[in-house]
Write a protein that holds these residues in place. Structure first.
Motif, PDB file in Angstrom:
ATOM      1  N   THR A  40      13.081  11.932  -5.072  1.00  0.00           N
ATOM      2  CA  THR A  40      12.150  11.825  -3.621  1.00  0.00           C
ATOM      3  C   THR A  40      12.095  13.321  -2.909  1.00  0.00           C
ATOM      4  O   THR A  40      11.272  13.563  -2.224  1.00  0.00           O
ATOM      5  N   LEU A 263       4.648   2.333  -3.275  1.00  0.00           N
ATOM      6  CA  LEU A 263       5.503   3.197  -2.476  1.00  0.00           C
ATOM      7  C   LEU A 263       4.576   4.345  -2.312  1.00  0.00           C
ATOM      8  O   LEU A 263       4.797   5.055  -1.139  1.00  0.00           O
ATOM      9  N   SER A 280       7.166   3.757   8.630  1.00  0.00           N
ATOM     10  CA  SER A 280       7.494   4.001   7.079  1.00  0.00           C
ATOM     11  C   SER A 280       9.277   4.025   6.741  1.00  0.00           C
ATOM     12  O   SER A 280       9.261   3.243   5.560  1.00  0.00           O
ATOM     13  N   PHE A 284      10.419   1.292   3.895  1.00  0.00           N
ATOM     14  CA  PHE A 284      11.464   1.695   2.769  1.00  0.00           C
ATOM     15  C   PHE A 284      12.642   0.920   2.538  1.00  0.00           C
ATOM     16  O   PHE A 284      13.074   0.484   1.724  1.00  0.00           O
ATOM     17  N   SER A 288      13.553  -2.013  -0.528  1.00  0.00           N
ATOM     18  CA  SER A 288      14.792  -1.629  -1.194  1.00  0.00           C
ATOM     19  C   SER A 288      15.567  -2.739  -1.068  1.00  0.00           C
ATOM     20  O   SER A 288      16.206  -3.249  -1.984  1.00  0.00           O
TER      21      SER A 288
END
Length: 462
Positions: A40, A263, A280, A284, A288
């Motif tokens: 990341t 992603l 955003s 995420f 997840s």
């Protein structure tokens, strides 16, 4: 020899308890935190902390990731060609992680005294070496799944628990990573990243030691297999003569390419379609959580369904959600929710992924007469790396095909084009994965028969 056979049968008869399965799976959490920090934030570390420049950072990551992918089968081969004192596979859980920890800490070190060129070379070399060490431990722990989980139920439990640990680590990283960097750095990002990766690297070492500890009862010095010679030719035969490995490998490449496209495309959706980049973060979190819930559901469903049925169910769910996304994705809430459901489908399918690879490793041993579980199980990492590379290329080509220009006005045409790329392109790739699953015909009954035949051969040879 009689004592050896009795000892072997006693270990094979032992089944892992729920606590063993849980502890073995939890042990991967530290490793996942360390890896996801690199995945990341390493590009950001290179450009904004190490200050090597965007083009140089891109070059480092491209070359290093190619080296990382190449090292996967090499790591599997190293494991198969060695037999260290603490067990063929278990030893690497003790030997590799400390080396990995040192290399990852150095990866996140800003060598400020070096010039840009020297710094780029050093960081690139560190990346490749660190990921080779990662692949040794990772391949070894996946190779232990068919050793600990002889019964299908245990393999599925190990597989689903590990997927849950991966999903939980993703969620945890999103919550704690940047706060740790900021807090530990105290205004110095270089120090913040250095100390954060140090914490995660130490957790990685401790986690792998936990896995080594709980797997110890299943590691017996099997002299017959320890003396077995597995040549490079044998290894290549293990791969290219195994039709089920090749089929499943391509299925996983498609699944992961679609996932990484999701992603990677989210930033374009929230900038040009939703016109709200703050969403955003919610995106995420939802994807997840969807993956985590799907992995739990897969573990429960495996008690009544076959692994192939679970894959078909998960991928069918994905394809349907992608089709719905094309229809309603102008609504950001619907887009986020449907991506969460797509991740649920991915988690459902991948909850039994390692159990499938374990079955394939036994089929390979039955077909070739050579045990190369470490090599076969190590290949489960390769679709991840190929998926990352392919998704980036497909995103670039897809955006070029719709005439995307950075900073363009968000017109209705651009909006619909981005929705098309974000829904139907990964949806089509997921559909290819679904088609591929139907060509996989290694079912539970056949695996059980294969296992019995392998044991009969070994007993006769002893």
């Amino acid at each position: 020899m009689a004592n050896y056979l009795m000892e072997r049968r006693s270990y094979m008869a032992a089944r892992p308890s729920a606590s063993v399965i849980n502890l073995f799976s939890i042990g991967e959490t530290g490793f996942q935190l360390m890896m996801y920090l690199a995945v990341t934030y390493y590009a950001y570390f290179l450009t904004d902390v190490a200050a090597v420049g965007a083009a140089t950072a891109g070059t480092i990551l491209l070359i290093a990731r190619i080296g990382d992918a190449i090292s996967v089968p090499i790591a599997g081969a190293v494991i198969e060609k060695t037999n260290p004192r603490w067990g063929k596979y278990r030893s690497w859980l003790l030997m590799a992680p400390p080396v990995t920890a040192i290399l990852f800490i150095l990866m996140f070190t800003n060598f400020s005294a070096m010039n840009t060129a020297a710094k780029a070379v050093v960081l690139g070399i560190l990346y490749v070496c660190a990921h080779f060490s990662v692949n040794l431990a990772w391949s070894a722990q996946t190779a232990l799944i068919p050793v600990i989980g002889v019964e299908q139920e245990d393999r599925v439990a190990l597989s689903s628990r590990r997927q849950q640990a991966v999903s939980a680590a993703q969620i945890l990283l999103g919550i704690i990573a940047m706060p740790m960097v900021i807090t530990l750095g105290g205004g110095n990002e270089a120090r913040g990243f250095f100390l954060t990766v140090t914490v995660f690297a130490i957790l990685q070492v401790l986690g792998y030691r936990l896995m080594a500890r709980v797997s110890k009862p299943w590691v017996v010095d099997l002299q017959t297999e320890a003396k077995q010679t597995v040549t490079l030719r044998d290894m290549l035969k293990q791969i290219f003569s195994n039709k089920y490995l090749l089929i499943f490998f391509m299925v996983e490449v498609c699944i992961l390419t679609a996932r990484y496209m999701i992603l990677g495309l989210n930033v374009y959706y929230f900038k040009y379609v939703a016109q709200n980049m703050m969403l955003s973060s919610a995106f995420f979190t939802v994807v997840s959580v969807g993956m985590l819930v799907g992995s739990f559901a897969g573990g429960l469903l495996a008690k009544k369904a076959t692994k192939k049925q679970i894959y078909v169910s998960g991928l069918s769910f994905e394809v349907i959600c992608f089709a719905l996304m094309w229809v309603v994705a102008e609504n950001p809430i619907a887009f986020i929710a449907l991506n969460g459901l797509v991740s649920f489908g991915t988690g459902l399918a991948n909850s039994v992924m390692y159990a499938v690879y374990a079955d394939i490793s036994e089929y390979s041993e039955w077909k070739t007469g050579k045990n190369a579980k470490g090599l076969i199980m190590s290949l489960s990492a390769l679709p991840i790396k190929i998926g990352v590379a392919l998704s980036g290329a497909i995103i670039g080509f897809s955006l070029a095909a719709i005439g995307y220009v950075a900073g363009a006005e968000p017109t209705a045409e651009l909006t619909r084009s981005i929705i098309l790329v974000a829904s139907m392109v990964p949806g089509s790739i997921a559909a290819l994965a679904l088609v591929g699953v139907f060509f996989y015909r290694l079912d539970e009954k056949r695996v059980q028969k294969i296992r019995q035949e392998i044991q009969a051969r070994k007993s006769a040879a002893a």
